[in-house]
Scaffold this active site. Structure first.
Site, mmCIF file in Angstrom:
data_model
loop_
_atom_site.group_PDB
_atom_site.id
_atom_site.type_symbol
_atom_site.label_atom_id
_atom_site.label_comp_id
_atom_site.label_asym_id
_atom_site.label_seq_id
_atom_site.Cartn_x
_atom_site.Cartn_y
_atom_site.Cartn_z
ATOM 1 N N PRO A 31 6.113 -27.898 32.329
ATOM 2 C CA PRO A 31 7.576 -28.002 32.264
ATOM 3 C C PRO A 31 7.998 -29.463 32.277
ATOM 4 C CG PRO A 31 6.894 -26.465 33.981
ATOM 5 C CD PRO A 31 5.667 -27.192 33.537
ATOM 6 N N LYS A 32 9.070 -29.760 31.583
ATOM 7 C CA LYS A 32 9.611 -31.129 31.587
ATOM 8 C C LYS A 32 10.700 -31.221 32.651
ATOM 9 C CE LYS A 32 11.591 -34.751 28.723
ATOM 10 N NZ LYS A 32 12.610 -35.103 29.755
ATOM 11 N N TRP A 33 10.442 -31.998 33.676
ATOM 12 C CA TRP A 33 11.361 -32.107 34.809
ATOM 13 C C TRP A 33 12.466 -33.106 34.502
ATOM 14 C CZ3 TRP A 33 10.943 -28.722 38.716
ATOM 15 C CH2 TRP A 33 9.743 -27.992 38.773
ATOM 16 N N ASP A 178 14.307 -29.218 31.168
ATOM 17 C CA ASP A 178 14.853 -29.428 29.832
ATOM 18 C C ASP A 178 13.817 -29.442 28.721
ATOM 19 O OD1 ASP A 178 13.740 -31.879 30.472
ATOM 20 O OD2 ASP A 178 15.460 -33.072 29.871
ATOM 21 N N GLY A 179 12.689 -28.747 28.902
ATOM 22 C CA GLY A 179 11.733 -28.651 27.817
ATOM 23 C C GLY A 179 10.303 -28.525 28.309
#
Length: 369
Positions: A31-33, A178-179
């Protein structure tokens, strides 16, 4: 500090791609934090929190310094993200408030909105420099290093299943992520190089152009100020559109000139200057200029108190379509990208109702994976 990797270190970066890279047998998906990138250096009781621009975060997050001493190995260097968790999701607005010059406010915010550290890479442990090791080996060592971590230092989930990563991309947005970041398993740690990949959400919205700020190089357009109407009819500042070529910035000055407001008192954001003046007098820091429930485009910047956030007001008659990745509260989290003018749209039709809202997802469920 006496560590095999000494501060400062510029973090390894990711380049944006439109689609998720297909699994070739070596890729790791995370996950993009959405927080502050940070490399943590710990040597016993000495702790240094290094930011993306290699300046220290240490004084702003005293609770994280203590958490690092409790929950990380005695000698280590760990790459990750500082976040503030509020309820089920991330709160970037609260995180931004943590960067404050007053020590008393830093202490108060550390208690009211404590930060957490999400770890996703290990650069060193003990006397071992791991930067030349492949990511797959560093990830395994990171899992060992965080075996005794608690609630303040957390390990990011990872998968090598491309289909699961695609599910995460859609599912985790509701928790404020967010991605997806994609890392080749054989990748050494390469500071300040875009050698990883990131896939982010992109959506479009029609917004009112209510002003612009001049570029730092002179009287040309630096960024256009965007607004959306709330149900009560107030125009809220939701972000900016920028990244225009220099020639286009010059052209925009002429295109926007007919819409300039002669009497700024008639502009829907006219009272932002009063808010900004009040902020400067009280020492308040912020960029939203929020007042009486309305988001305004000017106030003292928390990053640079001397930065000029004044703008040239325009009659709110122009509509533009912009691309954005996701919302943070009631505004765009990052700079929006200009797509096209929308002369077919009425400004009053540019409301929050057009925005897609992700399904809420519990952040603890993300971290449990």
């Amino acid at each position: 500090m006496n560590l095999p990797v000494a501060p400062p270190v510029a973090p390894m970066l990711a380049k944006a791609v439109k689609a998720m890279p297909s699994q070739d047998g070596t890729l790791f998906y995370e996950p993009k934090w959405d927080g502050f990138r940070c490399i943590v250096f710990r040597d016993g009781d000495e702790v240094y929190l290094g930011s993306r621009n290699e300046r220290p975060f240490t004084r702003y997050f005293p609770e994280l310094v203590e958490a690092v001493k409790r929950e990380l190995p005695p000698r280590c260097v760990v790459d990750g993200e500082i976040v503030v968790i509020a309820g089920q999701s991330l709160d970037f607005d609260a995180l931004q408030q943590r960067i404050h010059p007053a020590a008393s406010r830093v202490r108060m915010l550390a208690e009211q909105t404590p930060a957490s550290f999400i770890a996703f890479d290990l650069l060193a442990t003990g006397s071992d420099d791991l930067m030349e090791e492949p990511f797959s080996a560093r990830r395994a060592r990171l899992e060992e290093a965080l075996a005794g971590a608690g609630r303040s230092v957390r390990l990011t989930p990872v998968t090598q299943d491309e289909r699961r990563a695609a599910e995460w991309f859609e599912m985790f947005e509701g928790a404020g992520l967010d991605g997806i970041v994609v890392k080749p398993g054989g990748l050494p740690y390469t500071p300040d190089k875009r050698v990883m990949f990131k896939v982010k959400h992109e959506r479009t919205a029609d917004c009112v152009v209510a002003g612009y700020r001049e570029h730092k190089t002179g009287p040309i357009v630096g960024s256009m100020l965007l607004g959306l109407y709330s149900p009560d009819g107030r125009l809220h500042h939701v972000g900016v559109a920028a990244s225009f070529p220099m020639k286009r910035r010059e052209e925009l000055v002429e295109e926007l000139a007919p819409y300039r407001v002669g009497d700024s008192g008639e502009h829907p954001w006219a009272h932002w200057a009063e808010v900004a003046a009040s902020d400067r007098q009280t020492g308040a820091m912020g960029g939203s200029g929020a007042a009486a429930g309305q988001r305004l485009p000017g106030a003292v910047s928390r990053w640079n108190a001397k930065k000029d956030l004044s703008f040239i007001p325009l009659r709110p008659e122009l509509v533009v379509e912009v691309a954005y990745d996701h919302m943070e509260g009631e505004r765009f989290r990052h700079t929006a990208q200009f797509r096209r003018w929308r002369p077919d749209r009425e400004p009053k039709s540019c409301t929050y109702e057009q925005l897609e809202r992700p399904v809420v997802f519990d952040l603890d469920d993300v971290l449990a994976r």
